[in-house]
Design an enzyme around this catalytic site. Structure first.
Site, PDB file in Angstrom:
ATOM      1  CG  LEU A  58      -2.003  -1.017   1.370  1.00 43.13           C
ATOM      2  CD1 LEU A  58      -2.729  -0.865   2.709  1.00 43.13           C
ATOM      3  CD2 LEU A  58      -3.001  -0.912   0.224  1.00 43.13           C
ATOM      4  CG  ASP A  59       0.677   4.359  -2.998  1.00 43.39           C
ATOM      5  OD1 ASP A  59       1.459   3.486  -3.405  1.00 43.39           O
ATOM      6  OD2 ASP A  59      -0.043   5.044  -3.749  1.00 43.39           O
ATOM      7  NE  ARG A  60       6.481   7.460   3.689  1.00 43.70           N
ATOM      8  CZ  ARG A  60       7.454   7.657   4.585  1.00 43.70           C
ATOM      9  NH1 ARG A  60       7.190   8.173   5.762  1.00 43.70           N
ATOM     10  NH2 ARG A  60       8.690   7.340   4.300  1.00 43.70           N
TER      11      ARG A  60
END
Length: 223
Positions: A58-60
């Site tokens: 998942l993106d940050r």
């Protein structure tokens, strides 16, 4: 403390907090893999190295449900499910405005500029174009926002953010692809809501759900 949704000898399903990396990078900031290694080490009093397999990312800034493997065999089988799309990911997002259709499939070709880390919609014949596809349905509309549920068909970098932004409906809080309508400091409203997998050893179909936080803008849509 990491919230554990499900755990057995093969799987570790957790809620990823927002703004934590999925995997370590050059920043040396906290990341999920190392946090979970620490968790397993402490819980089971394990000496030496602990194995945690990263199956998907998942993106940050994105929070929500994530599945990790506790053995290399489980990691390999779950990675196969990612490739064959039997591992199914459903996201929720709050977007600006209302989409033309209540539900639809969005198909684009995306290009990632590695220097700027920005993704853009390009024509099919662009030499680095990758096809991107998702389906969405609108669950609710409040004030100037819509809550959408997204079935991700391809997992391209920043895909959800770019596909909605390119149709003039950027995600709430997305400064990168919606800087005209979002304010600095806002948290992006994109959440990994549900993951479905076949258990790596029992083959049982399993579903894990994690609700978005009860804060703005998510709480606009609470019944």
């Amino acid at each position: 403390m990491i919230k554990v949704i499900y755990e057995d000898n093969h799987l570790l399903v957790v809620e990823k907090p927002v703004n934590i990396l999925s995997q370590g990078d050059d920043t040396n900031d906290k990341d999920m893999v190392n946090l979970l290694k620490q968790y397993v080490k402490e819980k089971y009093n394990k000496p030496g190295n602990v194995y945690i397999g990263l199956v998907h990312r998942l993106d940050r800034p994105v929070g929500g449900v994530m599945v990790f493997a506790k053995t290399s065999k489980a990691a390999s089988r779950l990675s196969d499910q990612v490739r064959t799309k039997t591992l199914k990911k459903t996201y929720r997002a709050v977007i600006h405005g209302t989409m033309n259709k209540e539900s639809d499939t969005l198909k684009d070709y995306l290009y990632k500029n590695k220097k700027t880390n920005m993704v853009s919609v390009v024509k099919k014949d662009h030499k680095e174009a990758k096809n991107a596809e998702l389906s969405y349905k609108t669950l609710s509309t409040k004030e100037k926002f819509s809550l959408v549920e997204i079935d991700l068909k391809t997992g391209r970098p920043h895909q959800i953010r770019v596909q909605f932004s390119s149709r003039k409906h950027p995600l709430f809080g997305d400064q990168r692809y919606g800087q005209d309508v979002n304010k600095v400091g806002q948290q992006i409203a994109l959440w990994s809501h549900k993951i479905e997998i076949d258990h790596p050893t029992t083959k049982e179909r399993m579903e894990f759900v994690c609700e978005p936080p009860q804060e703005h803008p998510w709480n606009l849509f609470v019944k």
